[in-house]
Motif scaffolding. Sequence first.
Motif, PDB file in Angstrom:
ATOM      1  N   LEU A   1       0.696  -1.257  -0.040  1.00 40.90           N
ATOM      2  CA  LEU A   1      -0.123   0.042   0.062  1.00 40.90           C
ATOM      3  C   LEU A   1       0.746   1.091  -0.095  1.00 40.90           C
ATOM      4  CD1 LEU A   1      -2.694  -1.167   2.553  1.00 40.90           C
ATOM      5  CD2 LEU A   1      -2.859  -0.805   0.206  1.00 40.90           C
ATOM      6  N   LEU A   2       2.178   1.116   0.377  1.00 39.86           N
ATOM      7  CA  LEU A   2       3.020   2.291   0.262  1.00 39.86           C
ATOM      8  C   LEU A   2       3.716   2.600  -0.868  1.00 39.86           C
ATOM      9  CD1 LEU A   2       4.356   1.761   3.781  1.00 39.86           C
ATOM     10  CD2 LEU A   2       2.525   3.051   3.483  1.00 39.86           C
ATOM     11  N   TRP A   3       3.493   1.514  -1.949  1.00 36.52           N
ATOM     12  CA  TRP A   3       4.114   1.647  -3.182  1.00 36.52           C
ATOM     13  C   TRP A   3       4.116   3.057  -3.944  1.00 36.52           C
ATOM     14  CZ3 TRP A   3       8.691   0.883  -5.289  1.00 36.52           C
ATOM     15  CH2 TRP A   3       8.683   0.772  -6.683  1.00 36.52           C
ATOM     16  N   PRO A   4       2.788   3.573  -3.748  1.00 38.81           N
ATOM     17  CA  PRO A   4       2.652   4.970  -4.689  1.00 38.81           C
ATOM     18  C   PRO A   4       3.580   6.134  -4.115  1.00 38.81           C
ATOM     19  CG  PRO A   4       0.625   3.726  -3.997  1.00 38.81           C
ATOM     20  CD  PRO A   4       1.696   2.985  -3.446  1.00 38.81           C
ATOM     21  N   ALA A   5       3.932   6.007  -2.773  1.00 35.97           N
ATOM     22  CA  ALA A   5       4.654   7.116  -2.317  1.00 35.97           C
ATOM     23  C   ALA A   5       6.143   6.917  -2.921  1.00 35.97           C
ATOM     24  CB  ALA A   5       4.770   7.007  -0.701  1.00 35.97           C
ATOM     25  N   PHE A   6       6.715   5.806  -2.903  1.00 37.06           N
ATOM     26  CA  PHE A   6       8.115   5.485  -3.566  1.00 37.06           C
ATOM     27  C   PHE A   6       7.975   5.848  -5.053  1.00 37.06           C
ATOM     28  CE2 PHE A   6       8.146   2.930   0.021  1.00 37.06           C
ATOM     29  CZ  PHE A   6       9.426   2.821   0.320  1.00 37.06           C
ATOM     30  N   GLU A   7       6.892   5.527  -5.924  1.00 32.39           N
ATOM     31  CA  GLU A   7       6.759   5.700  -6.955  1.00 32.39           C
ATOM     32  C   GLU A   7       6.675   6.879  -7.448  1.00 32.39           C
ATOM     33  OE1 GLU A   7       4.104   3.777 -10.597  1.00 32.39           O
ATOM     34  OE2 GLU A   7       3.177   4.147  -8.844  1.00 32.39           O
ATOM     35  N   MET A   8       6.093   8.020  -6.718  1.00 30.46           N
ATOM     36  CA  MET A   8       5.867   9.302  -7.138  1.00 30.46           C
ATOM     37  C   MET A   8       7.212  10.058  -7.201  1.00 30.46           C
ATOM     38  SD  MET A   8       3.718  12.579  -5.072  1.00 30.46           S
ATOM     39  CE  MET A   8       5.233  12.950  -4.298  1.00 30.46           C
TER      40      MET A   8
ATOM     41  N   SER B   1      13.813  10.629 -11.358  1.00 27.53           N
ATOM     42  CA  SER B   1      14.462   9.881 -12.576  1.00 27.53           C
ATOM     43  C   SER B   1      14.010  11.148 -13.858  1.00 27.53           C
ATOM     44  CB  SER B   1      13.900   8.678 -12.760  1.00 27.53           C
ATOM     45  OG  SER B   1      12.410   8.901 -13.149  1.00 27.53           O
ATOM     46  N   LEU B   2      12.851  11.785 -13.818  1.00 29.76           N
ATOM     47  CA  LEU B   2      12.553  12.542 -15.035  1.00 29.76           C
ATOM     48  C   LEU B   2      13.740  13.673 -14.951  1.00 29.76           C
ATOM     49  CD1 LEU B   2       8.636  12.960 -14.807  1.00 29.76           C
ATOM     50  CD2 LEU B   2      10.131  11.966 -16.616  1.00 29.76           C
ATOM     51  N   TRP B   3      14.167  14.047 -13.651  1.00 34.38           N
ATOM     52  CA  TRP B   3      15.154  15.300 -13.778  1.00 34.38           C
ATOM     53  C   TRP B   3      16.570  14.696 -14.013  1.00 34.38           C
ATOM     54  CZ3 TRP B   3      14.706  20.273 -14.080  1.00 34.38           C
ATOM     55  CH2 TRP B   3      13.513  20.718 -13.401  1.00 34.38           C
ATOM     56  N   VAL B   4      16.737  13.491 -13.753  1.00 37.06           N
ATOM     57  CA  VAL B   4      18.124  12.897 -14.163  1.00 37.06           C
ATOM     58  C   VAL B   4      18.199  12.851 -15.886  1.00 37.06           C
ATOM     59  CG1 VAL B   4      19.621  10.768 -14.044  1.00 37.06           C
ATOM     60  CG2 VAL B   4      18.349  11.763 -11.974  1.00 37.06           C
ATOM     61  N   LYS B   5      17.096  11.923 -16.292  1.00 38.65           N
ATOM     62  CA  LYS B   5      17.050  11.975 -17.845  1.00 38.65           C
ATOM     63  C   LYS B   5      16.981  13.514 -18.569  1.00 38.65           C
ATOM     64  CE  LYS B   5      14.199   9.639 -21.339  1.00 38.65           C
ATOM     65  NZ  LYS B   5      14.656  10.403 -22.431  1.00 38.65           N
TER      66      LYS B   5
ATOM     67  N   SER C   1      17.032   4.274  -7.987  1.00 36.04           N
ATOM     68  CA  SER C   1      17.896   3.930  -8.829  1.00 36.04           C
ATOM     69  C   SER C   1      17.370   3.000 -10.071  1.00 36.04           C
ATOM     70  CB  SER C   1      18.835   3.285  -8.153  1.00 36.04           C
ATOM     71  OG  SER C   1      18.496   1.939  -7.549  1.00 36.04           O
ATOM     72  N   GLN C   2      16.223   2.167  -9.587  1.00 39.90           N
ATOM     73  CA  GLN C   2      15.700   1.474 -10.712  1.00 39.90           C
ATOM     74  C   GLN C   2      14.933   2.155 -11.704  1.00 39.90           C
ATOM     75  OE1 GLN C   2      15.446   0.910  -7.567  1.00 39.90           O
ATOM     76  NE2 GLN C   2      16.439  -1.293  -7.260  1.00 39.90           N
ATOM     77  N   TYR C   3      14.305   3.241 -11.107  1.00 37.41           N
ATOM     78  CA  TYR C   3      13.586   4.140 -12.160  1.00 37.41           C
ATOM     79  C   TYR C   3      14.529   4.883 -13.047  1.00 37.41           C
ATOM     80  CZ  TYR C   3       8.553   4.188 -10.935  1.00 37.41           C
ATOM     81  OH  TYR C   3       7.202   3.848 -10.979  1.00 37.41           O
ATOM     82  N   ILE C   4      15.594   5.202 -12.582  1.00 36.15           N
ATOM     83  CA  ILE C   4      16.653   5.949 -13.230  1.00 36.15           C
ATOM     84  C   ILE C   4      17.319   5.032 -14.281  1.00 36.15           C
ATOM     85  CG2 ILE C   4      19.038   7.135 -13.240  1.00 36.15           C
ATOM     86  CD1 ILE C   4      18.319   8.274 -10.530  1.00 36.15           C
ATOM     87  N   ALA C   5      17.543   3.932 -13.871  1.00 35.98           N
ATOM     88  CA  ALA C   5      18.131   2.878 -15.029  1.00 35.98           C
ATOM     89  C   ALA C   5      17.280   2.590 -15.991  1.00 35.98           C
ATOM     90  CB  ALA C   5      18.549   1.775 -14.075  1.00 35.98           C
TER      91      ALA C   5
ATOM     92  N   SER D   1      17.978   3.698 -19.602  1.00 38.08           N
ATOM     93  CA  SER D   1      18.506   2.235 -20.208  1.00 38.08           C
ATOM     94  C   SER D   1      20.155   2.466 -19.887  1.00 38.08           C
ATOM     95  CB  SER D   1      18.415   2.311 -21.737  1.00 38.08           C
ATOM     96  OG  SER D   1      17.051   2.048 -21.746  1.00 38.08           O
ATOM     97  N   CYS D   2      20.469   2.989 -18.628  1.00 40.10           N
ATOM     98  CA  CYS D   2      21.777   3.193 -18.318  1.00 40.10           C
ATOM     99  C   CYS D   2      21.952   2.442 -16.785  1.00 40.10           C
ATOM    100  CB  CYS D   2      22.077   4.749 -18.188  1.00 40.10           C
ATOM    101  SG  CYS D   2      23.670   5.059 -17.661  1.00 40.10           S
ATOM    102  N   PRO D   3      23.144   1.760 -16.582  1.00 41.20           N
ATOM    103  CA  PRO D   3      23.551   1.358 -15.313  1.00 41.20           C
ATOM    104  C   PRO D   3      23.612   2.351 -14.358  1.00 41.20           C
ATOM    105  CG  PRO D   3      25.448   1.098 -16.645  1.00 41.20           C
ATOM    106  CD  PRO D   3      24.521   1.628 -17.495  1.00 41.20           C
ATOM    107  N   VAL D   4      23.216   2.179 -13.110  1.00 48.79           N
ATOM    108  CA  VAL D   4      23.119   2.977 -11.917  1.00 48.79           C
ATOM    109  C   VAL D   4      23.968   2.080 -10.953  1.00 48.79           C
ATOM    110  CG1 VAL D   4      22.005   4.320 -10.287  1.00 48.79           C
ATOM    111  CG2 VAL D   4      21.093   4.176 -12.517  1.00 48.79           C
ATOM    112  N   LEU D   5      25.113   2.844 -10.501  1.00 49.23           N
ATOM    113  CA  LEU D   5      25.984   2.361  -9.530  1.00 49.23           C
ATOM    114  C   LEU D   5      25.764   2.832  -8.149  1.00 49.23           C
ATOM    115  CD1 LEU D   5      29.129   2.551 -11.858  1.00 49.23           C
ATOM    116  CD2 LEU D   5      27.588   0.911 -11.783  1.00 49.23           C
ATOM    117  N   CYS D   6      25.403   1.982  -7.537  1.00 42.98           N
ATOM    118  CA  CYS D   6      24.926   2.261  -6.007  1.00 42.98           C
ATOM    119  C   CYS D   6      25.751   1.755  -4.933  1.00 42.98           C
ATOM    120  CB  CYS D   6      23.484   2.120  -5.576  1.00 42.98           C
ATOM    121  SG  CYS D   6      22.151   2.982  -6.640  1.00 42.98           S
TER     122      CYS D   6
END
Length: 312
Positions: free
Chosen positions: A232-239, A245-249, A281-285, A289-294
């Motif tokens: 039920l908390l996933w929408p908080a992470f997703e938003m 990720s939009l700003w990174v792109k 990091s998953q959204y950015i990747a 389509s780029c690896p994200v190194l954490c």
Amino acid sequence: MALLDKWIALDIGAYSARFYDFSTQKQVVLKTIIAEKGSEVLGVSNQALAYLYKDLDTVQIQYPISHGRILHSIEPLIHEGLDQLHAYDSLLRPSVLVIIPSETTQRQREQWQQTCLNCGVRKVELISNLEVLQEENPCFLVHSGHSYTEIHICTYDKAIVSKTIFYAGIQIDEQIQKIVYMETGCFITKMDAAHLKEMASHAFKYKKNSLLMCYGFDERQNLHQVQIESSLLWPAFEMVSSQISLWVKHCFDSLPASLQEYFLVHGIEMSGGLADCYGTSQYIAQSISCPVLCTKRGQYDMIEALKGVKSA
């Protein structure tokens, strides 16, 4: 540097404050929270957490750092961190190296310096997130902590893209507070929301739907145990993750093709508390389509990067 200088690194974020003694290599981590009753400081960090559920009418809970700015006195917090490192035990007063956001204004820099001097330190030096993380080779840096995210793209010690956005861990926490209230009718504290975020992130990482628990207040200020499924908390992470990720792109798309190709091969480096949190990091990747190194302990990256900068 003088032989007898004793240096302590301070990385004081909106959620955690980290102190590192360069000479002893000891580290202290405190929660960035202070409990006060009038002008009296009742406790900081874990001591302050004890007041989250009692004496609500007379005790003020302070979260003194936001967006890298000092909103309320943090001197009790600095004193506690230095005391736990025994920084005042010798005749030599400690000097501090303070990590600050890259876009800190001159007025804010002066505030950081004066705050530390008020704590009895000998000398104060400031170093920005970008100065800590920047590398000689081209690098794409995403530093996402509790209250802000910095995006820096550097080539040969020069930042060609630098952007700060106020989407980070605290925005996830705020959305979690709203979701919990909608689902249970209870208000939860910022600290409880952050705890639920950590537990839900762990569940998402292992593709589980865990039952999470904390405490919350109903509208009559009665304390209840709160139970909520992590899904039920996933929408908080997703938003929040999708916004970052939009700003990174957007920053990635502004680069010349040669640099885009370089980072598609070498990847994006992510640090800060959200590097530990599932989603961003998953959204950015996915979006680039780029690896994200954490790193495995993203919230400690700043202190780790500074080790060896100062010596006894």
